[in-house]
Design a protein around this motif. Structure first.
Motif, PDB file in Angstrom:
ATOM      1  N   ARG A 119      14.884 -11.953  14.277  1.00 10.42           N
ATOM      2  CA  ARG A 119      14.392 -13.449  13.963  1.00 10.42           C
ATOM      3  C   ARG A 119      15.668 -14.528  13.841  1.00 10.42           C
ATOM      4  NH1 ARG A 119      10.131 -11.530   8.986  1.00 10.42           N
ATOM      5  NH2 ARG A 119       8.279 -11.800  10.602  1.00 10.42           N
ATOM      6  N   TYR A 120      15.640 -15.680  14.871  1.00  5.97           N
ATOM      7  CA  TYR A 120      16.496 -16.315  14.362  1.00  5.97           C
ATOM      8  C   TYR A 120      16.362 -17.150  13.772  1.00  5.97           C
ATOM      9  CZ  TYR A 120      19.513 -20.530  15.930  1.00  5.97           C
ATOM     10  OH  TYR A 120      20.186 -21.188  16.453  1.00  5.97           O
ATOM     11  N   MET A 121      16.240 -17.392  11.900  1.00  8.97           N
ATOM     12  CA  MET A 121      16.234 -18.476  10.542  1.00  8.97           C
ATOM     13  C   MET A 121      17.103 -19.621  11.222  1.00  8.97           C
ATOM     14  SD  MET A 121      16.179 -16.732   7.168  1.00  8.97           S
ATOM     15  CE  MET A 121      17.692 -17.379   6.572  1.00  8.97           C
ATOM     16  N   GLN A 122      15.897 -20.921  11.377  1.00 10.32           N
ATOM     17  CA  GLN A 122      16.618 -21.610  10.588  1.00 10.32           C
ATOM     18  C   GLN A 122      16.022 -22.134   9.159  1.00 10.32           C
ATOM     19  OE1 GLN A 122      15.445 -24.605  14.210  1.00 10.32           O
ATOM     20  NE2 GLN A 122      14.505 -26.627  12.791  1.00 10.32           N
ATOM     21  N   ILE A 123      17.214 -22.978   8.780  1.00  5.17           N
ATOM     22  CA  ILE A 123      16.855 -23.670   7.428  1.00  5.17           C
ATOM     23  C   ILE A 123      17.232 -25.206   7.349  1.00  5.17           C
ATOM     24  CG2 ILE A 123      18.138 -23.871   4.683  1.00  5.17           C
ATOM     25  CD1 ILE A 123      19.536 -21.103   5.739  1.00  5.17           C
ATOM     26  N   ASN A 124      15.721 -25.868   7.306  1.00  7.57           N
ATOM     27  CA  ASN A 124      15.237 -27.388   6.923  1.00  7.57           C
ATOM     28  C   ASN A 124      15.098 -27.605   5.388  1.00  7.57           C
ATOM     29  OD1 ASN A 124      14.608 -27.037   9.954  1.00  7.57           O
ATOM     30  ND2 ASN A 124      12.903 -25.721   8.741  1.00  7.57           N
ATOM     31  N   ILE A 125      16.833 -28.476   5.690  1.00 12.55           N
ATOM     32  CA  ILE A 125      16.604 -28.877   4.088  1.00 12.55           C
ATOM     33  C   ILE A 125      15.573 -30.575   4.279  1.00 12.55           C
ATOM     34  CG2 ILE A 125      18.513 -30.486   2.581  1.00 12.55           C
ATOM     35  CD1 ILE A 125      20.714 -27.908   3.361  1.00 12.55           C
ATOM     36  N   ILE A 126      14.721 -30.610   2.960  1.00 11.81           N
ATOM     37  CA  ILE A 126      14.085 -31.992   3.928  1.00 11.81           C
ATOM     38  C   ILE A 126      14.127 -32.979   1.919  1.00 11.81           C
ATOM     39  CG2 ILE A 126      11.453 -33.012   3.698  1.00 11.81           C
ATOM     40  CD1 ILE A 126      12.432 -30.824   6.286  1.00 11.81           C
ATOM     41  N   ASP A 146       7.558 -17.950   6.836  1.00 11.99           N
ATOM     42  CA  ASP A 146       8.912 -19.006   6.276  1.00 11.99           C
ATOM     43  C   ASP A 146       8.562 -18.900   4.762  1.00 11.99           C
ATOM     44  OD1 ASP A 146       8.814 -19.975   8.542  1.00 11.99           O
ATOM     45  OD2 ASP A 146       7.727 -22.279   8.265  1.00 11.99           O
ATOM     46  N   LEU A 147       9.800 -19.313   4.354  1.00 11.87           N
ATOM     47  CA  LEU A 147       9.707 -19.588   2.586  1.00 11.87           C
ATOM     48  C   LEU A 147      10.192 -20.930   2.753  1.00 11.87           C
ATOM     49  CD1 LEU A 147      10.641 -18.228   0.418  1.00 11.87           C
ATOM     50  CD2 LEU A 147      13.005 -18.487   0.831  1.00 11.87           C
ATOM     51  N   VAL A 148       9.171 -20.875   1.250  1.00  7.87           N
ATOM     52  CA  VAL A 148       9.930 -22.261   1.048  1.00  7.87           C
ATOM     53  C   VAL A 148      10.265 -22.952  -0.628  1.00  7.87           C
ATOM     54  CG1 VAL A 148       8.656 -24.928  -0.168  1.00  7.87           C
ATOM     55  CG2 VAL A 148       7.367 -23.452   1.693  1.00  7.87           C
ATOM     56  N   VAL A 194      12.874 -21.762   6.628  1.00  6.63           N
ATOM     57  CA  VAL A 194      13.365 -21.809   4.840  1.00  6.63           C
ATOM     58  C   VAL A 194      12.579 -23.513   5.023  1.00  6.63           C
ATOM     59  CG1 VAL A 194      14.930 -21.425   3.380  1.00  6.63           C
ATOM     60  CG2 VAL A 194      14.359 -19.742   4.917  1.00  6.63           C
ATOM     61  N   TRP A 195      12.283 -23.385   4.176  1.00  4.98           N
ATOM     62  CA  TRP A 195      12.409 -24.901   3.906  1.00  4.98           C
ATOM     63  C   TRP A 195      12.774 -24.998   2.120  1.00  4.98           C
ATOM     64  CZ3 TRP A 195      10.578 -28.139   7.553  1.00  4.98           C
ATOM     65  CH2 TRP A 195       9.669 -27.418   8.733  1.00  4.98           C
ATOM     66  N   ILE A 196      13.855 -26.045   1.984  1.00  9.51           N
ATOM     67  CA  ILE A 196      14.906 -26.445   0.723  1.00  9.51           C
ATOM     68  C   ILE A 196      13.964 -27.933   0.668  1.00  9.51           C
ATOM     69  CG2 ILE A 196      16.501 -26.580  -0.603  1.00  9.51           C
ATOM     70  CD1 ILE A 196      17.561 -24.082   1.014  1.00  9.51           C
ATOM     71  N   ILE A 197      13.374 -28.338  -0.329  1.00 14.32           N
ATOM     72  CA  ILE A 197      12.754 -29.564  -1.080  1.00 14.32           C
ATOM     73  C   ILE A 197      14.305 -29.966  -1.982  1.00 14.32           C
ATOM     74  CG2 ILE A 197      11.262 -31.258  -2.099  1.00 14.32           C
ATOM     75  CD1 ILE A 197       9.247 -29.213  -0.227  1.00 14.32           C
ATOM     76  N   VAL A 210      27.495 -21.599   6.070  1.00 15.12           N
ATOM     77  CA  VAL A 210      27.329 -22.987   6.640  1.00 15.12           C
ATOM     78  C   VAL A 210      27.280 -21.839   7.845  1.00 15.12           C
ATOM     79  CG1 VAL A 210      30.146 -22.234   5.903  1.00 15.12           C
ATOM     80  CG2 VAL A 210      29.699 -23.686   7.634  1.00 15.12           C
ATOM     81  N   SER A 211      27.694 -20.538   7.647  1.00 19.86           N
ATOM     82  CA  SER A 211      26.972 -19.663   9.023  1.00 19.86           C
ATOM     83  C   SER A 211      25.289 -19.868   9.217  1.00 19.86           C
ATOM     84  CB  SER A 211      27.801 -18.478   8.614  1.00 19.86           C
ATOM     85  OG  SER A 211      26.751 -17.957   7.924  1.00 19.86           O
ATOM     86  N   ARG A 212      24.871 -20.889   9.195  1.00 19.95           N
ATOM     87  CA  ARG A 212      23.627 -20.217   9.126  1.00 19.95           C
ATOM     88  C   ARG A 212      23.201 -22.110  10.299  1.00 19.95           C
ATOM     89  NH1 ARG A 212      22.460 -15.843   9.491  1.00 19.95           N
ATOM     90  NH2 ARG A 212      21.842 -14.292   7.226  1.00 19.95           N
ATOM     91  N   ASP A 213      21.928 -22.285  10.854  1.00 19.78           N
ATOM     92  CA  ASP A 213      21.567 -22.726  11.345  1.00 19.78           C
ATOM     93  C   ASP A 213      20.679 -23.438  10.015  1.00 19.78           C
ATOM     94  OD1 ASP A 213      20.738 -24.116  13.582  1.00 19.78           O
ATOM     95  OD2 ASP A 213      19.294 -23.297  14.132  1.00 19.78           O
ATOM     96  N   LEU A 214      21.581 -25.067   9.923  1.00 20.16           N
ATOM     97  CA  LEU A 214      21.569 -25.978   8.958  1.00 20.16           C
ATOM     98  C   LEU A 214      20.543 -26.782   9.620  1.00 20.16           C
ATOM     99  CD1 LEU A 214      23.643 -25.857   5.759  1.00 20.16           C
ATOM    100  CD2 LEU A 214      21.467 -24.936   5.964  1.00 20.16           C
TER     101      LEU A 214
END
Length: 262
Positions: A119-126, A146-148, A194-197, A210-214
């Motif tokens: 898996r290529y995990m993308q972390i999305n900050i909303i 996904d994780l929220v 990953v979705w971080i609200i 910092v090592s993740r795809d933010l």
């Protein structure tokens, strides 16, 4: 009659109780492999530093397994030391476990690690103003794997209060969950997205991951539209004024400059 299962013991097939765990030959081979390839890693667990912090964890937890409540005989790293070596002596990253709970936790971690390899995990900050539709946006885009993280939703789940009603006593618990999730994300690639609200930018998060795809996003919903939505939902606008002003202040000094407007 108790249920039985067929297993291998010392190279021979035998019937044992279905709930009994048997140390397999593969376990021995695994430990032998670790001894030859990770001798420095294993030597840590024989060090006086580890024995000292281990005793502290057992005393703190009253020798009670933090998963099932039975007697604890082991101390385990919540975030595996192999994944977060700098946290190997962090007491907050330790929990006391019984043998069975430790076995199943390790097994789950191994399965997740293997999944993460594919898996290529993308972390999305909303981010966005209150009422801008952050939770709705995430619901419209979230996938099956996904994780929220949503502070308001967690607060409601932990307290039983209506959404957006905060209990100051529960704040530390919600924040603790956030901290643990961030540390787990640093060590694992369990999810597709990953979705971080969040309301305000969190520089600690950016440093830790910092090592993740933010990816940073801010909803373009105007302040006037947000306020009208909040009025319609009978939210306390006076209480939220400080939040609006704080976001405007952070925007004016460039704290949202790495956020893409959507």
């Amino acid at each position: 009659m108790p249920s039985k299962k067929l297993t291998i013991v010392n190279g021979r097939r035998v019937l044992v109780d279905a709930k009994q765990r048997i140390r397999q030959d593969s376990d021995r081979q695994y430990n032998q492999h670790r001894q030859s390839t990770k001798s420095n890693y294993l030597s840590f667990y024989h060090s006086s530093q580890w024995q000292h912090i281990r005793r502290q964890a057992l005393l703190r937890d009253n020798h009670i397994c933090q998963r099932c409540g039975l007697e604890a005989t082991l101390v385990d790293h919540i975030i595996p030391s192999e994944d977060a070596w700098d946290g190997r002596l962090d007491l907050d990253n330790l929990e006391s476990l019984c043998k069975d709970c430790h076995y199943w936790k390790t097994k789950r971690e191994t399965i997740k690690r293997k999944k993460g390899q594919h898996r290529y995990m993308q972390i999305n900050i909303i981010a966005g103003y209150p009422g801008s539709g952050k939770s709705t946006y995430v619901r419209d885009h979230v996938g099956q794997h996904d994780l929220v993280y949503d502070y308001d939703a967690l607060m409601a789940a932990l307290t039983g209060l209506p959404l957006h009603v905060h209990n100051i006593d529960a704040h530390d618990y919600v924040s603790l969950i956030y901290e643990l999730i961030m540390r787990k994300l640093k060590a694992e690639q369990t999810f597709d997205n990953v979705w971080i609200i969040m309301t305000y930018p969190d520089k600690r998060l950016d440093s830790l991951l910092v090592s993740r795809d933010l990816h940073h996003y801010m909803l373009s919903t105007s302040k006037d539209v947000c306020i009208q939505r909040l009025i319609n939902d009978k939210r306390n606008i006076q209480q939220l004024t400080k939040v609006f002003n704080k976001i405007d202040e952070l925007k004016s000094i460039g704290k949202f400059e790495n956020f893409k407007i959507i």
